[in-house]
Design a protein around this motif. Sequence first.
Motif, mmCIF file in Angstrom:
data_model
loop_
_atom_site.group_PDB
_atom_site.id
_atom_site.type_symbol
_atom_site.label_atom_id
_atom_site.label_comp_id
_atom_site.label_asym_id
_atom_site.label_seq_id
_atom_site.Cartn_x
_atom_site.Cartn_y
_atom_site.Cartn_z
ATOM 1 N N MET A 68 0.703 8.532 -12.404
ATOM 2 C CA MET A 68 -0.059 7.941 -13.415
ATOM 3 C C MET A 68 0.625 6.826 -12.837
ATOM 4 O O MET A 68 1.564 6.453 -13.077
ATOM 5 N N ARG A 69 0.007 5.369 -12.770
ATOM 6 C CA ARG A 69 1.050 4.136 -12.407
ATOM 7 C C ARG A 69 -0.157 3.118 -13.141
ATOM 8 O O ARG A 69 -1.479 3.245 -13.034
ATOM 9 N N TYR A 70 0.800 2.143 -13.436
ATOM 10 C CA TYR A 70 0.500 1.282 -14.475
ATOM 11 C C TYR A 70 0.477 0.093 -14.197
ATOM 12 O O TYR A 70 1.687 -0.386 -12.597
ATOM 13 N N ARG A 71 -0.339 -1.226 -14.094
ATOM 14 C CA ARG A 71 -0.071 -2.384 -13.950
ATOM 15 C C ARG A 71 -1.219 -3.345 -15.481
ATOM 16 O O ARG A 71 -2.120 -3.204 -15.778
ATOM 17 N N ILE A 72 -0.624 -4.654 -15.379
ATOM 18 C CA ILE A 72 -1.584 -5.341 -16.292
ATOM 19 C C ILE A 72 -2.109 -6.284 -15.233
ATOM 20 O O ILE A 72 -1.991 -7.414 -14.561
ATOM 21 N N CYS A 73 -3.579 -5.600 -15.792
ATOM 22 C CA CYS A 73 -4.404 -6.572 -14.542
ATOM 23 C C CYS A 73 -5.548 -8.276 -15.341
ATOM 24 O O CYS A 73 -4.813 -8.439 -16.905
ATOM 25 N N SER A 74 -6.506 -8.326 -14.751
ATOM 26 C CA SER A 74 -7.367 -9.438 -15.351
ATOM 27 C C SER A 74 -7.675 -8.822 -16.113
ATOM 28 O O SER A 74 -8.491 -7.391 -16.043
ATOM 29 N N ASP A 75 -8.666 -9.819 -17.334
ATOM 30 C CA ASP A 75 -9.867 -8.895 -18.325
ATOM 31 C C ASP A 75 -10.603 -8.536 -17.661
ATOM 32 O O ASP A 75 -11.534 -7.870 -18.501
ATOM 33 N N GLU A 76 -11.432 -8.766 -16.719
ATOM 34 C CA GLU A 76 -12.491 -8.789 -16.532
ATOM 35 C C GLU A 76 -12.630 -7.949 -15.179
ATOM 36 O O GLU A 76 -11.886 -6.696 -15.064
ATOM 37 N N HIS A 77 -13.761 -6.518 -15.771
ATOM 38 C CA HIS A 77 -14.110 -5.094 -15.218
ATOM 39 C C HIS A 77 -13.960 -5.733 -13.680
ATOM 40 O O HIS A 77 -14.105 -6.674 -13.113
ATOM 41 N N HIS A 78 -13.122 -4.852 -13.346
ATOM 42 C CA HIS A 78 -12.898 -4.761 -11.692
ATOM 43 C C HIS A 78 -12.332 -3.582 -10.894
ATOM 44 O O HIS A 78 -11.821 -2.157 -11.754
ATOM 45 N N HIS A 79 -12.418 -3.365 -9.693
ATOM 46 C CA HIS A 79 -11.674 -2.041 -9.060
ATOM 47 C C HIS A 79 -10.621 -2.387 -8.472
ATOM 48 O O HIS A 79 -10.305 -3.346 -8.748
ATOM 49 N N HIS A 80 -9.594 -0.683 -8.212
ATOM 50 C CA HIS A 80 -8.628 -1.144 -7.292
ATOM 51 C C HIS A 80 -8.904 -1.376 -5.901
ATOM 52 O O HIS A 80 -9.094 -0.296 -5.496
ATOM 53 N N LEU A 81 -7.675 -1.786 -5.232
ATOM 54 C CA LEU A 81 -7.964 -1.450 -3.784
ATOM 55 C C LEU A 81 -6.967 -1.255 -3.645
ATOM 56 O O LEU A 81 -5.926 -2.612 -4.006
ATOM 57 N N ILE A 82 -5.441 0.216 -3.386
ATOM 58 C CA ILE A 82 -4.337 0.152 -4.036
ATOM 59 C C ILE A 82 -3.171 0.604 -2.110
ATOM 60 O O ILE A 82 -3.892 1.776 -1.914
ATOM 61 N N CYS A 83 -2.029 -0.391 -1.929
ATOM 62 C CA CYS A 83 -1.776 0.620 -1.368
ATOM 63 C C CYS A 83 -0.939 1.598 -1.668
ATOM 64 O O CYS A 83 0.342 2.292 -2.128
ATOM 65 N N ARG A 84 -0.876 3.172 -0.872
ATOM 66 C CA ARG A 84 -0.382 4.306 -1.010
ATOM 67 C C ARG A 84 1.472 3.439 -1.003
ATOM 68 O O ARG A 84 2.069 4.864 -0.995
#
Length: 130
Positions: A68-84
């Motif tokens: 599991m990894r964590y981040r503080i994001c924007s409040d808006e509904h969104h999806h992630h594109l993550i660098c592995r």
Amino acid sequence: MTQKRATWQKTAVFDALNQEPVFVSAQELHQKLIGAEKKLGLTTVYRALTELVEAGQADALAGEDGEMRYRICSDEHHHHLICRECGTAEEFDLDGFEAEVSQLAAKFGFSKVSHSIELFGICKKCGMSA
Ligand SMILES: [Zn+2]
Ligand SMILES: [Zn+2]
Ligand SMILES: [Zn+2]
């Protein structure tokens, strides 16, 4: 005895996470806290992160390695594109998709439908240094 402690530990974890531009694991965050002279146990870090996620203050996602990894994001509904490689994440939304999901749910009479879409790849920076 289960005592809820909205303590300095939780605040410290939140502050540390808030400084991270990328998704980090509890272990990585724990290392940074130790480095910053914050005497927190790994278990405490895990617990604080779980509480932040439950409160909607942080996003959590399981990487391809299952961690599991964590981040503080924007409040808006969104999806992630993550660098592995480095955990860099872009937030994006899919306007057409969101509308289709609502229609699909309505069609089958489902309510309170949620979804999560995470895309993994190699970011530009990591791609160049490979
Ligand atoms: Zn997010
Ligand atoms: Zn990267
Ligand atoms: Zn969505």
